[in-house]
Design an enzyme around this catalytic site. Structure first.
Site, PDB file in Angstrom:
ATOM      1  N   HIS A 129       0.490 -19.532  89.137  1.00  0.00           N
ATOM      2  CA  HIS A 129      -0.482 -20.630  89.172  1.00  0.00           C
ATOM      3  C   HIS A 129      -0.828 -20.900  90.639  1.00  0.00           C
ATOM      4  O   HIS A 129       0.026 -20.808  91.520  1.00  0.00           O
ATOM      5  CB  HIS A 129       0.122 -21.892  88.565  1.00  0.00           C
ATOM      6  CG  HIS A 129       0.642 -21.722  87.159  1.00  0.00           C
ATOM      7  ND1 HIS A 129      -0.181 -21.479  86.093  1.00  0.00           N
ATOM      8  CD2 HIS A 129       1.901 -21.783  86.657  1.00  0.00           C
ATOM      9  CE1 HIS A 129       0.556 -21.396  84.984  1.00  0.00           C
ATOM     10  NE2 HIS A 129       1.812 -21.569  85.303  1.00  0.00           N
TER      11      HIS A 129
ATOM     12  N   CYS B 180       6.319  -1.368  68.849  1.00  0.00           N
ATOM     13  CA  CYS B 180       7.331  -1.238  67.792  1.00  0.00           C
ATOM     14  C   CYS B 180       8.569  -2.051  68.125  1.00  0.00           C
ATOM     15  O   CYS B 180       9.500  -2.130  67.319  1.00  0.00           O
ATOM     16  CB  CYS B 180       7.676   0.229  67.521  1.00  0.00           C
ATOM     17  SG  CYS B 180       9.049   0.865  68.475  1.00  0.00           S
TER      18      CYS B 180
END
Ligand SMILES: Cc1cc2nc3c(=O)[nH]c(=O)nc-3n(C[C@H](O)[C@H](O)[C@H](O)COP(=O)(O)OP(=O)(O)OC[C@H]3O[C@@H](n4cnc5c(N)ncnc54)[C@H](O)[C@@H]3O)c2cc1C
Length: 485
Positions: free
Chosen positions: A52, A443
């Protein structure tokens, strides 16, 4: 056994690792003492990875100062430490006049905090900057300095560099008691009791995240309570183009639901904020729904069926304040606090480290720069990202570079072995995953986990049944592994 150091840092989260790296340049013996068996297993493993820019914190707070400075330092840290950092810029999207007034307020905050080049932009510019941003957005705060990192990679890189410069890393060493005694030269000395042995030090740095109140209490220093401000996060599969971070107008307690790309090309929706029981890392259906709803408002075409993982972490908040606590203890001289590093602790880490150095200087700690300090950490080869010529070179050097173990992320066996052999190396399946992404893909390790277990068992010279998923007690296998080399 007791070992003695000039400085002990409790906690190998991003804060402790960054401080260790910063102080490793000085002629001091330093030890990082960590409860878990690896780096970044607290809040630093469960966050959005956003750097940020610093327009959000209230001007004048410690948080405001270290956030903006941390964001500025990230470019240099990434270059020196060889971690991935994308400075894409970001937008806070506004949808009406009330939002526009908030954006103006954020811009003023940002200017006061030293955030560069903030501007309010209209719909045309919004869609040039990020074509997938909602067409309903009428205005946005454009902030070119925002970026994102892989937070574990930052912590690991910082500690690897610290260790290469002589810092000791003690894992599986929860500090259970602290004895504080004066010494002949008038300086305080601390003895930390851990199951892995005692650590004596002249100066103690408390970077224990959600354990910081306990450390302060054990040392007889400031009494405070930690609040577990839990956040859920959702990760989506990789996209052909990485999204710029898009924020909503913040709420009084959080930045709201943010959609962002990651350094690996996934999309992340981060994060909810709710006070929950300490240690609660469950994901909640209500939180996940709130994330998906919030995300669609910012990026309407987001395909939320592409979620590959949801997880949660707890921001280490000190009850009664929204600020970081960085400084020497007013009660126990020689104890330095880096506590309450709630969000944005990732963005602020390099500046927290810089500030800690200054705090130590101000307290009279002698910091003499070492002639042999090396700021550079060479990142391990990332096979998936390597150019074809480098891939060929690697396979030529060792055929294990051509044995792909994780198909989703294209991670070969040699890359996993490297993750285990580096210092400090991986000692668990998740430790491997954080270092080289084996099991991080769509996966989620369904195909590669048993092979990673076998490689860990071979490298650590233990039976597969002793290999851990993560921390102590998390064994995965009861009998022999079938059909796995
Ligand atoms: C959901 C969520 C999203 C977030 N998103 C962002 C973001 O996008 N950008 C951003 O800048 N920040 C973000 N944050 C905040 C950021 O994750 C934290 O500020 C940061 O990770 C704190 O790091 P730390 O090293 O201080 O604490 P931690 O990472 O928690 O590390 C503390 C370490 O101390 C160890 N420890 C504790 N007690 C003891 C003991 N007694 N003995 C030895 N070791 C001990 C722990 O095991 C742990 O490893 C987010 C946080 C959350 C939860």
């Amino acid at each position: 056994m007791t070992e003695t150091f000039d400085i002990a840092i409790v906690g190998a989260g991003i804060t402790g690792c960054a401080i260790a790296r910063q102080l490793a340049r000085f002629d001091l013996s330093i030890c990082v003492v960590e409860a878990a068996n690896d780096i970044a297993l607290g809040a630093s493993k469960a966050n959005g990875g956003l750097v940020h820019a610093g327009y959000d914190p209230t001007p004048g707070t410690v948080k405001a100062q270290v956030n903006a400075r941390g964001c500025e330092l990230y470019g240099t840290w990434a270059q020196e430490l060889g971690f991935l950092f994308c400075r894409t810029g970001s937008m806070v999207l506004g949808f009406n006049d009330e939002d526009r007034a908030h954006l103006e307020q954020l811009r003023c905050n940002g200017l006061a905090n030293g955030v560069p080049e903030l501007s309010i932009v209209g719909p045309d510019r919004i869609h040039i900057l990020e074509p997938r941003a909602s067409a309903n957005a009428t205005c946005a705060l454009w902030c070119p300095s925002t970026g994102f990192v892989d937070p574990f990679e930052v912590a690991i890189a910082a500690l690897e560099n610290a260790v290469a410069n002589g810092v000791t890393f003690m894992r599986s060493a929860p500090v259970e008691a602290i004895e504080v005694a004066g010494s002949d030269d008038g300086a305080t000395r601390f003895t930390l009791a851990t199951p892995a042995g005692d650590v004596r030090c002249r100066y103690l740095i408390n970077a224990a995240g959600n354990g910081a109140a306990d450390i302060s209490h054990m040392a007889g220093a400031e009494e405070f309570q930690m609040v577990w401000r839990q956040g859920n996060i959702v990760v989506l599969d990789k996209e052909p183009r990485t999204l710029m971070p898009l924020y909503p107008v913040p709420t009084p307690v959080s930045k709201g639901v943010i959609v962002t790309g990651t350094v690996h090309g996934n999309t992340v929706i981060t994060a909810t904020a709710a006070v929950r029981e300490p240690g609660d890392t469950q994901t909640y259906a209500s939180d996940v729904n709130a994330l998906l709803t919030g995300a669609r408002k910012l990026v309407p075409d987001l395909d939320t069926r592409r979620v590959v993982r949801a997880f949660a972490g707890g921001r280490p908040v000190i009850q009664g304040t929204n600020d970081f606590f960085i400084g020497q203890s007013a009660v126990v001289p020689g104890l330095f606090q880096a506590a309450g590093i709630q969000s944005p602790g990732v963005a602020s880490a390099p500046a927290i480290a810089e500030r800690m150095e200054q705090v130590l200087r101000n307290a009279g700690v002698t910091l003499r720069e070492r002639a042999d300090w090396d700021p550079i950490r060479l990142a391990p080869d990332d096979f998936d990202r390597a150019p074809l010529a480098r891939k060929e070179e690697l396979i030529e050097s060792d055929p294990a570079w051509g044995q792909i173990v994780c198909r989703c992320e294209t991670v070969p066996e040699a890359e996993i072995v490297t993750a285990i052999r580096r210092r400090p190396g991986a000692v668990s399946v998740e430790g491997v995953k954080r270092r080289c992404r084996a099991g991080m893909g769509r996966c989620q390790s369904g195909f590669c986990q048993s092979r990673v277990v076998a490689i860990l068992a071979r490298e650590l010279d233990c039976d597969p049944s002793e290999v851990l998923l993560e921390d102590a007690g998390s064994w995965l296998v009861e009998g022999p592994l079938k059909g796995v080399r």
